[in-house]
Design a protein around this motif. Structure first.
Motif, PDB file in Angstrom:
ATOM      1  N   LYS A 110       5.965  -2.285   4.962  1.00 18.01           N
ATOM      2  CA  LYS A 110       6.905  -2.001   3.888  1.00 18.01           C
ATOM      3  C   LYS A 110       7.952  -3.094   3.733  1.00 18.01           C
ATOM      4  CE  LYS A 110       8.189   2.327   3.345  1.00 18.01           C
ATOM      5  NZ  LYS A 110       8.551   3.736   3.638  1.00 18.01           N
ATOM      6  N   PHE A 115       0.090  -7.244   6.315  1.00 19.11           N
ATOM      7  CA  PHE A 115      -0.825  -6.385   7.046  1.00 19.11           C
ATOM      8  C   PHE A 115      -0.715  -6.676   8.536  1.00 19.11           C
ATOM      9  CE2 PHE A 115      -3.656  -6.464   3.172  1.00 19.11           C
ATOM     10  CZ  PHE A 115      -3.464  -5.131   2.877  1.00 19.11           C
ATOM     11  N   ASP A 143     -21.441  -0.719   1.166  1.00 16.63           N
ATOM     12  CA  ASP A 143     -20.718  -1.955   1.470  1.00 16.63           C
ATOM     13  C   ASP A 143     -19.794  -1.647   2.656  1.00 16.63           C
ATOM     14  OD1 ASP A 143     -18.801  -4.004   1.572  1.00 16.63           O
ATOM     15  OD2 ASP A 143     -18.924  -4.353  -0.590  1.00 16.63           O
ATOM     16  N   MET A 146     -16.010  -2.020   2.551  1.00 19.35           N
ATOM     17  CA  MET A 146     -15.296  -1.009   1.765  1.00 19.35           C
ATOM     18  C   MET A 146     -15.069   0.262   2.592  1.00 19.35           C
ATOM     19  SD  MET A 146     -14.627  -2.446  -1.073  1.00 19.35           S
ATOM     20  CE  MET A 146     -15.088  -4.123  -1.510  1.00 19.35           C
ATOM     21  N   LEU A 150     -11.474   1.885   3.097  1.00 25.26           N
ATOM     22  CA  LEU A 150     -11.157   3.292   2.804  1.00 25.26           C
ATOM     23  C   LEU A 150     -10.491   3.965   4.001  1.00 25.26           C
ATOM     24  CD1 LEU A 150     -14.368   4.238   0.775  1.00 25.26           C
ATOM     25  CD2 LEU A 150     -12.047   4.840   0.062  1.00 25.26           C
ATOM     26  N   ASP A 153      -6.868   2.391   4.539  1.00 31.76           N
ATOM     27  CA  ASP A 153      -5.926   2.794   3.488  1.00 31.76           C
ATOM     28  C   ASP A 153      -5.543   4.267   3.656  1.00 31.76           C
ATOM     29  OD1 ASP A 153      -5.878   0.316   2.318  1.00 31.76           O
ATOM     30  OD2 ASP A 153      -7.294   0.797   0.726  1.00 31.76           O
ATOM     31  N   ARG A 154      -6.544   5.095   3.915  1.00 27.88           N
ATOM     32  CA  ARG A 154      -6.276   6.531   3.986  1.00 27.88           C
ATOM     33  C   ARG A 154      -5.417   6.881   5.210  1.00 27.88           C
ATOM     34  NH1 ARG A 154      -4.983  10.829   1.499  1.00 27.88           N
ATOM     35  NH2 ARG A 154      -6.184  12.709   1.848  1.00 27.88           N
ATOM     36  N   ASN A 157      -1.772   5.023   5.059  1.00 26.76           N
ATOM     37  CA  ASN A 157      -0.825   5.624   4.108  1.00 26.76           C
ATOM     38  C   ASN A 157      -0.318   6.974   4.574  1.00 26.76           C
ATOM     39  OD1 ASN A 157      -1.282   3.439   2.486  1.00 26.76           O
ATOM     40  ND2 ASN A 157      -1.669   4.640   0.637  1.00 26.76           N
ATOM     41  N   TYR A 161       3.541   6.900   4.480  1.00 28.43           N
ATOM     42  CA  TYR A 161       4.230   7.596   3.389  1.00 28.43           C
ATOM     43  C   TYR A 161       4.104   9.114   3.461  1.00 28.43           C
ATOM     44  CZ  TYR A 161       4.042   2.949   1.358  1.00 28.43           C
ATOM     45  OH  TYR A 161       4.168   1.611   1.150  1.00 28.43           O
TER      46      TYR A 161
ATOM     47  N   THR B 109       7.386   2.528  -4.357  1.00 32.45           N
ATOM     48  CA  THR B 109       6.706   2.833  -3.114  1.00 32.45           C
ATOM     49  C   THR B 109       7.265   2.031  -1.960  1.00 32.45           C
ATOM     50  OG1 THR B 109       4.777   3.141  -4.506  1.00 32.45           O
ATOM     51  CG2 THR B 109       4.419   3.147  -2.132  1.00 32.45           C
ATOM     52  N   LYS B 110       7.400   0.732  -2.173  1.00 34.35           N
ATOM     53  CA  LYS B 110       7.806  -0.115  -1.063  1.00 34.35           C
ATOM     54  C   LYS B 110       9.311  -0.084  -0.829  1.00 34.35           C
ATOM     55  CE  LYS B 110       5.611  -4.098  -0.562  1.00 34.35           C
ATOM     56  NZ  LYS B 110       4.870  -5.334  -0.879  1.00 34.35           N
ATOM     57  N   GLY B 113      10.459   3.945  -0.969  1.00 35.50           N
ATOM     58  CA  GLY B 113       9.726   4.843  -0.080  1.00 35.50           C
ATOM     59  C   GLY B 113       9.380   6.163  -0.732  1.00 35.50           C
ATOM     60  N   ASP B 153      -4.950   6.548  -2.390  1.00 35.19           N
ATOM     61  CA  ASP B 153      -4.623   5.613  -1.308  1.00 35.19           C
ATOM     62  C   ASP B 153      -5.380   4.300  -1.486  1.00 35.19           C
ATOM     63  OD1 ASP B 153      -2.895   7.355  -0.095  1.00 35.19           O
ATOM     64  OD2 ASP B 153      -4.288   8.043   1.432  1.00 35.19           O
ATOM     65  N   ARG B 154      -6.667   4.430  -1.809  1.00 35.93           N
ATOM     66  CA  ARG B 154      -7.495   3.230  -1.903  1.00 35.93           C
ATOM     67  C   ARG B 154      -7.084   2.356  -3.086  1.00 35.93           C
ATOM     68  NH1 ARG B 154      -9.772  -0.634   0.614  1.00 35.93           N
ATOM     69  NH2 ARG B 154     -11.924  -1.139   0.124  1.00 35.93           N
ATOM     70  N   ASN B 157      -3.219   1.064  -2.745  1.00 31.90           N
ATOM     71  CA  ASN B 157      -3.024  -0.010  -1.769  1.00 31.90           C
ATOM     72  C   ASN B 157      -3.604  -1.331  -2.240  1.00 31.90           C
ATOM     73  OD1 ASN B 157      -1.857   1.873  -0.127  1.00 31.90           O
ATOM     74  ND2 ASN B 157      -3.067   1.346   1.678  1.00 31.90           N
ATOM     75  N   GLN B 158      -4.695  -1.244  -2.973  1.00 37.98           N
ATOM     76  CA  GLN B 158      -5.308  -2.480  -3.439  1.00 37.98           C
ATOM     77  C   GLN B 158      -4.316  -3.246  -4.317  1.00 37.98           C
ATOM     78  OE1 GLN B 158      -8.069  -3.035  -2.005  1.00 37.98           O
ATOM     79  NE2 GLN B 158      -8.552  -4.992  -2.934  1.00 37.98           N
ATOM     80  N   LEU B 160      -0.963  -2.600  -4.414  1.00 38.74           N
ATOM     81  CA  LEU B 160       0.309  -2.757  -3.707  1.00 38.74           C
ATOM     82  C   LEU B 160       0.267  -3.888  -2.678  1.00 38.74           C
ATOM     83  CD1 LEU B 160       2.953  -1.163  -3.852  1.00 38.74           C
ATOM     84  CD2 LEU B 160       2.060   0.361  -2.101  1.00 38.74           C
ATOM     85  N   TYR B 161      -0.849  -3.997  -1.963  1.00 43.64           N
ATOM     86  CA  TYR B 161      -0.906  -4.970  -0.871  1.00 43.64           C
ATOM     87  C   TYR B 161      -2.070  -5.947  -0.966  1.00 43.64           C
ATOM     88  CZ  TYR B 161       2.165  -1.517   1.246  1.00 43.64           C
ATOM     89  OH  TYR B 161       3.184  -0.651   1.481  1.00 43.64           O
ATOM     90  N   ALA B 162      -3.265  -5.398  -1.059  1.00 45.56           N
ATOM     91  CA  ALA B 162      -4.450  -6.242  -0.870  1.00 45.56           C
ATOM     92  C   ALA B 162      -4.492  -7.388  -1.873  1.00 45.56           C
ATOM     93  CB  ALA B 162      -5.717  -5.401  -0.958  1.00 45.56           C
ATOM     94  N   LEU B 165      -1.952 -10.059  -1.278  1.00 45.84           N
ATOM     95  CA  LEU B 165      -2.127 -10.772  -0.016  1.00 45.84           C
ATOM     96  C   LEU B 165      -3.479 -11.479   0.075  1.00 45.84           C
ATOM     97  CD1 LEU B 165      -0.688  -8.100   2.443  1.00 45.84           C
ATOM     98  CD2 LEU B 165       0.426 -10.203   1.700  1.00 45.84           C
ATOM     99  N   TYR B 179     -14.739  -9.325  -9.547  1.00 44.21           N
ATOM    100  CA  TYR B 179     -14.538  -8.709  -8.236  1.00 44.21           C
ATOM    101  C   TYR B 179     -14.080  -7.264  -8.403  1.00 44.21           C
ATOM    102  CZ  TYR B 179     -12.867  -7.683  -3.570  1.00 44.21           C
ATOM    103  OH  TYR B 179     -12.667  -7.087  -2.349  1.00 44.21           O
ATOM    104  N   TRP B 183     -15.871  -4.188  -6.708  1.00 47.44           N
ATOM    105  CA  TRP B 183     -15.052  -3.407  -5.773  1.00 47.44           C
ATOM    106  C   TRP B 183     -15.054  -1.935  -6.184  1.00 47.44           C
ATOM    107  CZ3 TRP B 183     -10.742  -0.307  -5.682  1.00 47.44           C
ATOM    108  CH2 TRP B 183     -10.084  -0.177  -4.469  1.00 47.44           C
ATOM    109  N   ALA B 186     -18.529  -0.286  -5.534  1.00 47.88           N
ATOM    110  CA  ALA B 186     -18.806  -0.039  -4.116  1.00 47.88           C
ATOM    111  C   ALA B 186     -18.001   1.153  -3.594  1.00 47.88           C
ATOM    112  CB  ALA B 186     -18.492  -1.297  -3.297  1.00 47.88           C
ATOM    113  N   ASN B 187     -16.752   1.277  -4.020  1.00 45.56           N
ATOM    114  CA  ASN B 187     -15.919   2.389  -3.555  1.00 45.56           C
ATOM    115  C   ASN B 187     -16.321   3.707  -4.213  1.00 45.56           C
ATOM    116  OD1 ASN B 187     -13.563   1.546  -1.651  1.00 45.56           O
ATOM    117  ND2 ASN B 187     -13.825  -0.137  -3.093  1.00 45.56           N
TER     118      ASN B 187
END
Lengths: 197, 197
Positions: A110, A115, A143, A146, A150, A153-154, A157, A161, B109-110, B113, B153-154, B157-158, B160-162, B165, B179, B183, B186-187
């Motif tokens: 945060k 990461f 994949d 992924m 998952l 992330d789950r 979080n 949070y 979120t960051k 909170g 969450d998935r 976060n993608q 927010l962070y991934a 970064l 991508y 992505w 796959a999810n």
């Protein structure tokens, strides 16, 4: 700090404590060195700078904090049942690791927007899942990167949070072990069904 | 701001802009009122205080920003194929909503909170999934609240962070549409397989 131990180890421990308390920016080179009982220039000497010390602290933290879930997936699953059992235990122990180290984790994610590297942990999970796929335990379309995403992330979080914001104390995975067990079971159920052959 | 429109609407818009820029603590009552072209005591008068105005801004934001994915799941799925198609589109449009509003989302979120409340969105997803379960399209064991949690969450976060970064620009869902498509596929593949009957 015990002056008998090697200087790099003392710097790592001092950095670990101060970075966790104050974040990267908040912890000064001077303070870290003082806590380690060394001159400030020793951080440059042993690590090449504050950033490199920070990276080393994170690597050490990742390796230690997530050692248990990494061990659970160390050997490949021999059957569908074994895959499910190991995957469920792995999720439970990964959540436990996040809970045990939630202060460091919250600061990193945060406040610093980084990461936890989790290098060995990630490599272990990917190897376990890839082997299971090769062995026909997972659907060919899955994949594996992924799946790891998952899970992280789950679980992450939830600790970062959801638990701290839970209006109902009954729905807090950190403080309510019964809810945590049910929560883990429900999430593992979806993920295992989503990837199993 | 246009002084013709009702004061509550002007306060909501001023709050929206300043909370997004400065967060809850950073945006003062005085500033918000000034931007709305009103006296500071009008926030108390119309909303009962800064916290209540903030909550109202978040509710409005949730409702508007996530209107498209909410509409996609408005009607129940008539078959397994329809369920899959709608669920995939829903995931794609939810990710799009997070991307389009990532500045507000990151501040909330960051820095604060807090979650985006997403009250209508959440209720819509739960209703769609519950109906699909009643209709035998989902496995009886599936906990629909956990499905919603996994998706949020998935995807969240993608963004927010991934993405911010990502070391490899090719692996950035925000900036690389190819991508992002892979992505999402796959999810969605893992989640749909995890819950379908």
């Amino acid at each position: 700090m015990d002056a008998q131990r090697p200087a790099p180890q003392r710097l790592l421990e001092a950095g670990e404590r101060l970075f966790a308390e104050k974040g990267f920016k908040g912890a000064s080179v001077r303070e870290i060195a003082r806590l380690a009982g060394l001159a400030p220039n020793m951080i440059n000497h042993h690590f090449g700078g504050k950033q490199a010390l920070y990276d080393a602290v994170l690597e050490k933290f990742s390796k230690n904090a997530f050692a248990v879930p990494t061990r659970i997936l160390a050997d490949p699953a021999a059957s569908a049942t074994e895959f499910r059992v190991k995957f469920e235990l792995f999720m439970a122990e990964t959540l436990q690791a996040f809970i045990d180290h939630r202060q460091v984790f919250q600061i990193l994610t945060k406040h610093e927007g980084k990461f936890i590297p989790l290098t060995e942990f990630r490599a272990g999970v990917i190897a376990f899942l890839s082997q299971a796929k090769t062995d026909g335990l997972l659907r060919p379309a899955v994949d594996v990167a992924m799946v790891l995403g998952l899970v992280l992330d789950r679980l992450g979080n939830q600790v970062l949070y959801a638990a701290q914001l839970a209006e109902d104390a009954k729905e807090n995975v950190v403080t309510n072990p019964d809810y945590r067990a049910r929560w883990l079971k429900a999430n593992a159920d979806i993920l295992v069904a989503g990837i199993a052959a």
